[in-house]
Design an enzyme around this catalytic site. Structure first.
Site, short mmCIF file in Angstrom:
data_model
loop_
_atom_site.label_atom_id
_atom_site.label_comp_id
_atom_site.label_asym_id
_atom_site.label_seq_id
_atom_site.Cartn_x
_atom_site.Cartn_y
_atom_site.Cartn_z
N GLU A 1 4.21 -4.66 12.26
CA GLU A 1 3.25 -3.57 12.03
C GLU A 1 2.10 -4.18 11.24
O GLU A 1 2.22 -4.42 10.04
CB GLU A 1 3.90 -2.45 11.21
CG GLU A 1 5.10 -1.78 11.87
CD GLU A 1 4.69 -0.87 13.00
OE1 GLU A 1 3.48 -0.61 13.19
OE2 GLU A 1 5.58 -0.41 13.73
N CYS B 1 -3.27 1.13 6.84
CA CYS B 1 -3.53 0.38 8.07
C CYS B 1 -4.33 1.21 9.07
O CYS B 1 -4.96 0.65 9.95
CB CYS B 1 -2.20 -0.04 8.69
SG CYS B 1 -1.08 1.34 8.88
N GLU C 1 7.91 1.76 14.57
CA GLU C 1 8.70 2.46 13.56
C GLU C 1 8.85 3.91 14.04
O GLU C 1 8.14 4.35 14.93
CB GLU C 1 7.98 2.45 12.21
CG GLU C 1 7.91 1.07 11.57
CD GLU C 1 7.13 1.10 10.27
OE1 GLU C 1 6.27 1.97 10.09
OE2 GLU C 1 7.39 0.22 9.44
N ASN D 1 0.80 -1.23 0.00
CA ASN D 1 0.00 0.00 0.00
C ASN D 1 0.84 1.28 0.00
O ASN D 1 0.42 2.29 -0.58
CB ASN D 1 -1.04 -0.01 1.12
CG ASN D 1 -0.43 -0.06 2.50
OD1 ASN D 1 0.67 -0.57 2.68
ND2 ASN D 1 -1.13 0.46 3.48
P1 NAD Z 1 0.43 -9.22 3.53
O1 NAD Z 1 0.41 -9.69 4.93
O2 NAD Z 1 -0.33 -10.00 2.53
O3 NAD Z 1 1.93 -9.13 2.97
C1 NAD Z 1 2.94 -8.36 3.61
C2 NAD Z 1 4.31 -8.90 3.19
O4 NAD Z 1 4.53 -10.17 3.82
C3 NAD Z 1 4.42 -9.16 1.68
O5 NAD Z 1 5.71 -8.83 1.26
C4 NAD Z 1 4.17 -10.67 1.59
O6 NAD Z 1 4.69 -11.28 0.44
C5 NAD Z 1 4.88 -11.13 2.84
N1 NAD Z 1 4.45 -12.46 3.32
C6 NAD Z 1 3.27 -13.08 3.17
N2 NAD Z 1 3.29 -14.28 3.79
C7 NAD Z 1 4.50 -14.41 4.36
C8 NAD Z 1 5.12 -15.41 5.16
N3 NAD Z 1 4.49 -16.53 5.50
N4 NAD Z 1 6.39 -15.20 5.59
C9 NAD Z 1 7.04 -14.05 5.28
N5 NAD Z 1 6.50 -13.07 4.52
C10 NAD Z 1 5.25 -13.25 4.07
O7 NAD Z 1 -0.07 -7.70 3.59
P2 NAD Z 1 -0.45 -6.74 2.39
O8 NAD Z 1 -1.75 -7.21 1.78
O9 NAD Z 1 0.71 -6.52 1.51
O10 NAD Z 1 -0.70 -5.36 3.19
C11 NAD Z 1 -1.92 -5.05 3.78
C12 NAD Z 1 -1.91 -5.33 5.26
O11 NAD Z 1 -0.81 -4.64 5.85
C13 NAD Z 1 -3.15 -4.81 5.96
O12 NAD Z 1 -3.60 -5.72 6.92
C14 NAD Z 1 -2.66 -3.52 6.62
O13 NAD Z 1 -3.41 -3.13 7.75
C15 NAD Z 1 -1.27 -3.88 6.96
N6 NAD Z 1 -0.45 -2.66 7.11
C16 NAD Z 1 -0.04 -2.30 8.36
C17 NAD Z 1 0.68 -1.12 8.52
C18 NAD Z 1 1.15 -0.67 9.90
O14 NAD Z 1 1.94 0.27 9.98
N7 NAD Z 1 0.70 -1.29 10.98
C19 NAD Z 1 0.97 -0.32 7.42
C20 NAD Z 1 0.54 -0.74 6.16
C21 NAD Z 1 -0.17 -1.91 6.01
#
Ligand code: NAD
Length: 506
Positions: free
Chosen positions: A259, A293, A472, A162
């Protein structure tokens, strides 16, 4: 590589064959690839490798080889490298924003503003790195005790789609300032700009192997987490991914920062200016098409202003211009993928079925080609959403807002805290005592008063509960990227031998 113009055709690394590690683009050993697709039209820009075990191992070798020299570099010099990268980013903000907008579908106006702030993180962490001073004490019995920080070594940075560059740079700046080398695994849905940033790190003079990027999906992320070289893991992603990464980290006793997701409440009290609160609500819910998020997904509004607020909110939502992300007049773009659009539409259907009142949007906009092939969802608002409803409880990650009335501060707080997430929250009131009362009790790691989503390198960012742990930004982020050690020196003239009748014990 020339990157003076923002044209995908000039980015040969989208051939589906190239990773970036050891200070250069590298041919992937894996032959599998992931398409890089426009969320706005479905057009394919190119592809990146789906890195496998051999690729991850090669990137880890590069990061491990670079770690001792980078970690030993004086913090002032590491800071100088980060500021050199900041200068490169500063001089190419337009280009970076164009790519970032194309890859995420977020409006160019948003991405120019966000990319314009990226150098702040590099400047900030480059600046504070040199301030990591230890403490010392003289102890009873003639001892000098002092603390010292050292980097973890190789860190894994797992990032979402995102904010591909913002979230990467938040992590990267702190990790590098602290003396670590990194292996970055960007999201499979937005992998292009992190590869470009790795090339800019090389141009900035950051030594080879300090910044390494392997593209791929969760399977690649898992390989990265489990690589023996990795000493710290920093993930931004969904809560389900967070649980898997935490388990992988625990198995290896490697510290991690998580996060994760949120279900951000926005509490609007009756003393708020209704138009101002509605303007804030539109920003909070629909910037990035609701895909942050801390996107405001639960508006909790005082009964006394409930209907006037809804009227002002809906009027502003209906004025949002949806369309081509590259057009400066566009306010809201598509969601990231067809799967995400379908998930949003399913949440809309469920909200209707559960009895919420649809007051804006609710469908797919009718847009001309090529945007008719994009993943668009209308900005949508449901009123009268009860805390028991699915829309109130689950993270949607799309342009859908829920509005719920409350009577009295205690009820507002109970509704706001009725979630396992604890990431962001905002409180709208001009009553200063009430603002601080609420801020003290609302369950969230980041609380804004009369604003939303403000993010700054000097202001920590992170949640708890189902939103993860660790932070962060700020000194906390820098310190999380280091181990703190203690050295205790006897300053006595000779050892106090316990078994020869010495007096010291412990
Ligand atoms: P996601 O969890 O699908 O993927 C995040 C990353 O993790 C990607 O690079 C993905 O390939 C990797 N990943 C997936 N499975 C994994 C595993 N088993 N081991 C290691 N890496 C793995 O998330 P997304 O769809 O890319 O992002 C959206 C989510 O992120 C939402 O839930 C959002 O709330 C959250 N988010 C949180 C913050 C924050 O600051 N707290 C900021 C932005 C987004």
């Amino acid at each position: 590589m020339t990157t003076d113009t923002a044209s995908w055709s000039e980015l040969p690394f989208l051939s589906g064959r190239l990773l970036h590690y050891g200070g250069a683009f590298q041919e992937a050993r894996s032959t599998a690839a992931i398409p890089v697709v426009s969320p706005a039209s479905g057009a394919q820009f190119g592809a990146v490798p789906l890195a496998g075990a051999d690729d991850v191992a090669a990137a880890m070798d590069a990061a491990s080889a670079a770690a001792p020299a980078w970690g030993a570099l004086d913090a002032l010099d590491r800071g100088r490298h980060l500021r050199a990268l900041a200068e490169i980013v500063r001089s190419r903000i337009g280009e970076l924003a164009t790519f970032e907008s194309a890859i995420t579908g977020r409006p160019i106006r948003e991405m120019r503003a966000q990319m314009g702030r990226i150098p702040e993180w590099l400047d900030y962490f480059g600046g504070i790195a040199a301030g990591l001073e230890g403490e010392s004490n003289r102890l009873r019995g003639g001892f000098l005790s002092y603390t010292a920080y050292e980097p973890h070594g190789v860190c894994a940075l797992l990032t979402p789609w995102n904010h591909p560059i913002l979230i990467l740079v938040k992590k990267l700046a702190a990790a590098l300032a602290a003396g670590n080398t990194v292996v970055v695994k960007p999201s499979e849905l937005a992998p292009a700009t992190p590869l470009l940033l790795a090339e800019w790190c090389r141009e900035a003079g950051i030594p080879a192997g300090v910044v390494n990027v392997v593209t791929g999906d969760g399977s690649t992320g898992s390989l990265v987490c489990n690589a023996p070289a990795v000493r710290h893991i920093d993930l931004t992603g969904g809560t389900a991914t967070g649980r898997k990464v935490a388990a992988a980290a625990a198995a290896r006793l490697v510290p991690c920062t998580l996060e994760l997701g949120g279900k951000t409440p926005v509490v609007i009290f009756e003393d708020s200016d209704v138009e101002e609160a509605a303007a804030g609500a539109v920003f909070a819910a629909f910037v990035a098409a609701g895909q942050t998020c801390v996107s405001a997904s639960r508006f909790i509004v005082a009964q006394a202003i409930y209907e006037p607020f809804l009227e002002a909110f809906v009027r502003r939502v209906q004025a949002l211009r949806q369309g081509d992300p590259a057009d400066v007049a566009t306010d809201i773009g598509p969601v990231i993928s067809a799967a995400s659009r379908d998930r949003c539409l399913a949440y809309i259907a469920t909200a209707k079925a559960e009895g919420a009142r649809l007051v804006a949007g609710g469908g797919v906009p009718s847009l001309p080609a090529p945007f008719s092939g994009g993943n668009y969802v209308e900005p949508t608002v449901f009123a009268d959403v009860a805390p028991s409803m699915t829309l109130f409880r689950e993270e949607v990650f799309g342009p859908i807002a829920a509005v719920t009335p409350f009577s009295g501060e205690a009820e507002a707080l109970a509704i706001a805290n009725d979630t396992p997430y604890a990431l962001g929250a905002s409180i709208w009131t001009r009553d200063v005592a009430r603002a601080h009362r609420m801020a003290g009790k609302v369950r969230a790691g980041m609380i804004w008063v009369n604003d939303h989503h403000k993010n700054d390198p000097r202001s920590i960012w992170g949640g708890f509960g189902d939103s993860g742990y660790g932070t962060e930004n700020g000194w906390d982020a820098l310190r999380s990227y280091q181990r703190k050690r203690n050295v205790l020196v006897s300053t006595a003239e000779r050892f106090d031998d316990w078994f020869a009748g010495g007096k010291r014990y412990g």
